[in-house]
Write an enzyme that holds these catalytic residues in place. Structure first.
Site, PDB file in Angstrom:
ATOM      1  CG  ASP A 268      -1.235  14.070-103.719  1.00  0.00           C
ATOM      2  OD1 ASP A 268      -1.219  12.963-103.169  1.00  0.00           O
ATOM      3  OD2 ASP A 268      -2.199  14.856-103.674  1.00  0.00           O
ATOM      4  CD  GLU A 304      -2.277   9.419-104.777  1.00  0.00           C
ATOM      5  OE1 GLU A 304      -3.116   8.817-104.078  1.00  0.00           O
ATOM      6  OE2 GLU A 304      -1.958  10.601-104.587  1.00  0.00           O
ATOM      7  CG  ASP A 330      -5.339  -1.857-108.977  1.00  0.00           C
ATOM      8  OD1 ASP A 330      -6.107  -1.067-108.395  1.00  0.00           O
ATOM      9  OD2 ASP A 330      -5.409  -2.082-110.193  1.00  0.00           O
ATOM     10  CG  HIS A 333      -6.756  -1.110-102.837  1.00  0.00           C
ATOM     11  ND1 HIS A 333      -6.146  -0.407-101.826  1.00  0.00           N
ATOM     12  CD2 HIS A 333      -7.240  -0.169-103.715  1.00  0.00           C
ATOM     13  CE1 HIS A 333      -6.262   0.899-102.068  1.00  0.00           C
ATOM     14  NE2 HIS A 333      -6.915   1.057-103.204  1.00  0.00           N
ATOM     15  CG  HIS A 400       0.418   9.765 -97.155  1.00  0.00           C
ATOM     16  ND1 HIS A 400       1.168   9.515 -98.289  1.00  0.00           N
ATOM     17  CD2 HIS A 400      -0.631  10.530 -97.584  1.00  0.00           C
ATOM     18  CE1 HIS A 400       0.608  10.090 -99.327  1.00  0.00           C
ATOM     19  NE2 HIS A 400      -0.492  10.717 -98.943  1.00  0.00           N
ATOM     20  CG  ASP A 401      -3.210   8.760 -99.638  1.00  0.00           C
ATOM     21  OD1 ASP A 401      -3.655   9.697 -98.960  1.00  0.00           O
ATOM     22  OD2 ASP A 401      -2.795   8.902-100.799  1.00  0.00           O
TER      23      ASP A 401
END
Length: 618
Positions: A268, A304, A330, A333, A400-401
């Protein structure tokens, strides 16, 4: 078959039947072992060794014994930082575990090739109503039926309280007792292997959680004030006395891979790891894995890394030098901007020309390869990645993020149309890069996944207010009264809202989404996977106006894969040329898709293994 990872810390059962206890406590002169046995509590002096170590071997302890340490004669008792199990949570005693008590039946399992990876990320506590390892095990057949090949657990290291995302773990070797025992987790891993599933674990090596970490009382050398992170002083990977700190984290990785037989780890937020030494901790850890479990079976490491550092993804021939892949924020997004129109926060970096950003991600990996980031105040972000194979980037529409870091934890199903999500999903699951699904996504779940935790009373108010302050820079949350509507992460109902409602899968809408995921993964696993191995990838992309795109890949075996997609509301005539064999088209059935053009919100894939195919022709 029995498995055990031997390490210099913690409690280890000896061949004679006793227990050897070892603690690194360089900031104290005295450590006592506190045992809680049938005859009541007992304090035993530990022997001081060189380099800050204390040790004791005794026959007064055995498997199941509860123990803690007393530091420097203080009244307070602390758990073992290398505890294998904490039955009474992070402030309670540690328990001696016989690592070799579990009888493994998966000795023939050697893993699966990386190119076959299709990930399914889940949170153990909210994946089922029971919130346990056994609950996950009971749903493994569902994942196999879906077409998943790799299960990924959010962190399970012991955290404070009854619920947590897992990124606030403080005892990194102990599976959280809320989810079950160490044996329960081993049974889950074994059951996954019996079904041909790889199983990965998220680990957090950039900080310890804010409650239950007692290291500062006897080993402040675990931290380096020269570097600071969002959580305070950084983990000491490059300061004085860093050797045993590095060893602690490297052994943690090896422990999960050896003793629990996980197939891989996802590290993470490594951008928050501070280490100026060479080789750095990420390189050291990867080398230890390659020299250890990686010599015997296929073990995969994933990062990550918000900074898009391609260095860690470099290849040696067909194999990664250090890390197999990185989560590709990226790509997420760029697609998110295209399907929702949102452009605040980090999405502002993709608001100008999102279709070109998507094309670059699909063909080259990162969208930002050193360009200035508006979200970062103009600072450059990323390194060149076009030379890396598609396998170096894990793609997703949800995780999850990207769901849980939103104020209300909304999924894309609440933010975008079905047509838009279908087009995005068609791209995700058939592109060469390994895809990742987030739990419930396969039936189009509209449930939120908000941030939740369960800290003690001294942190409760600060955590609630801190969570709401995170959003005050967004125009829609500038009003304090509006921010009060953001779910309280400490409230039990916030956690309850995230528990998957499996009955939704049986509804007509849920079945339709499940069947779409299943069909796309069937095509991927049977038709595409055989062509994804090897070096020599070539690719390119071309934007068609502001909302459409052509992308092509030449696989190492010479087969061409071609994508045409339209994220606009208008039909695009003549956008498809010389396509080859239709692999899949969205909308489905793909009426109007083909040489004539591209309908609105469409994505169509073609497969061309003709020797006459002109390289780069789209």
């Amino acid at each position: 078959m029995r498995r055990k990872h031997t390490m210099p810390f913690g409690a280890e059962i000896t061949p004679s039947g006793g227990v050897r206890f070892r603690l690194w406590a360089p900031d104290t002169h005295e450590v006592e072992l506190h045992l809680k046995g049938a005859q009541g509590p007992e304090l035993l002096a530990m022997t001081a060794l060189n380099d800050g170590w204390f040790a004791l071997e005794t026959d007064r302890a055995a498997a199941g014994t509860h123990y803690r340490f007393r530091i420097g004669g203080r009244e307070a008792l602390v758990p073992d930082p290398a505890s294998r199990y904490q039955p009474l949570d992070v402030h309670g005693p540690s328990q001696v575990i016989d690592s070799q008590a579990f009888e493994w039946r998966d000795e023939t399992w050697t893993g699966r090739p990386w190119v076959e990876a299709v990930f399914y990320e889940l949170h153990v506590g909210s994946f089922t109503a029971s919130g346990t390892f056994a609950g996950v095990e009971a749903r493994l057949d569902h994942l196999v039926e879906l077409g998943i090949t790799a299960l990924e657990l959010m962190p399970v290291a012991d955290f404070p309280g009854r619920r947590n995302w897992g990124y606030d773990g403080v005892l990194l070797f102990a599976p959280d007792a809320r989810y079950g025992t160490p044996e329960d987790l081993k049974r889950l891993v074994q059951a996954a292997h019996e079904r041909g599933l790889m199983i990965f674990l998220d680990v957090v090596y950039n900080h310890f959680g804010p409650e239950g970490n007692y290291l500062h009382l006897y080993a402040p050398q675990f931290f380096n004030e020269r570097h600071h992170t969002p959580w305070g002083a950084a983990i000491n990977f490059d300061g004085e006395q860093n050797h045993w700190v590095r060893r602690y984290f490297i052994d943690n990785a090896l422990y999960w891979l050896n003793e629990y037989h996980f197939d891989g780890l996802r590290l993470d937020a490594v951008h928050a790891i501070c280490d100026d030494s060479r080789p750095d901790i990420l390189e050291d850890l990867a080398q230890a894995v390659a020299d250890g479990p990686g010599r015997e079976r296929q073990v995969h490491l994933v990062l990550e890394n918000e900074n898009n550092i391609a260095h860690y993804l470099e290849r040696k021939g067909t194999e990664p030098r250090w890390y197999q892949a990185q989560w590709n924020d990226d790509l997420h997004h760029a697609i998110h901007v295209l399907i929702t129109g949102e452009a605040s926060g980090y999405y502002q970096d993709y608001a100008q020309g999102p279709i070109a950003h998507l094309g670059r991600c699909l063909a080259e990996g990162f969208a930002y390869q050193g360009e200035p980031s508006r979200h970062r105040g103009g600072a450059p972000r990323g390194q060149p990645s076009a030379h890396l194979p598609p396998a170096a980037f894990v793609s997703f529409l949800q995780n999850h993020d990207q769901v849980g870091n939103r104020a209300f934890g909304e999924r894309p199903t609440l933010l975008a149309s079905e047509e838009a999500i279908g087009a995005a999903l068609t791209i995700l699951l058939l592109a060469p890069s390994p895809p990742l699904l987030f739990m419930g996504q396969e039936w189009g779940s509209r449930q939120p996944f908000p941030f939740f935790c369960d800290f003690g009373d001294d942190l409760r108010e600060a955590v609630t207010e801190g969570r709401r302050r995170e959003f005050e820079r967004f125009p829609e949350f500038s009003d304090p009264e509006v921010r009060k509507q953001i779910p309280d992460p400490m409230a039990e109902q916030t956690f309850a809202s995230a528990i998957l409602r499996w009955e939704e899968q049986e509804h007509p809408v849920g079945q339709r989404w499940f069947q779409l995921h299943q069909e796309l993964l069937r095509i991927r696993n049977r038709t595409l996977a055989p062509h994804l191995s090897g070096n020599g990838w070539q690719s390119g992309y071309e934007s068609i106006g502001k909302r459409a795109l052509r992308v092509w890949w030449r696989c190492p075996d010479g087969v061409f894969l071609k994508l045409y997609t339209n994220f606009g509301d208008a039909y695009l005539p003549g956008a498809v040329s010389g396509p080859g064999e239709l692999l899949f088209g969205w909308p489905t059935p793909p009426e109007g898709v083909g040489p004539a053009g591209l309908p609105p919100w469409s994505a169509v894939w073609y497969f061309d293994n003709s020797a006459l195919s002109k390289w780069g022709a789209v």
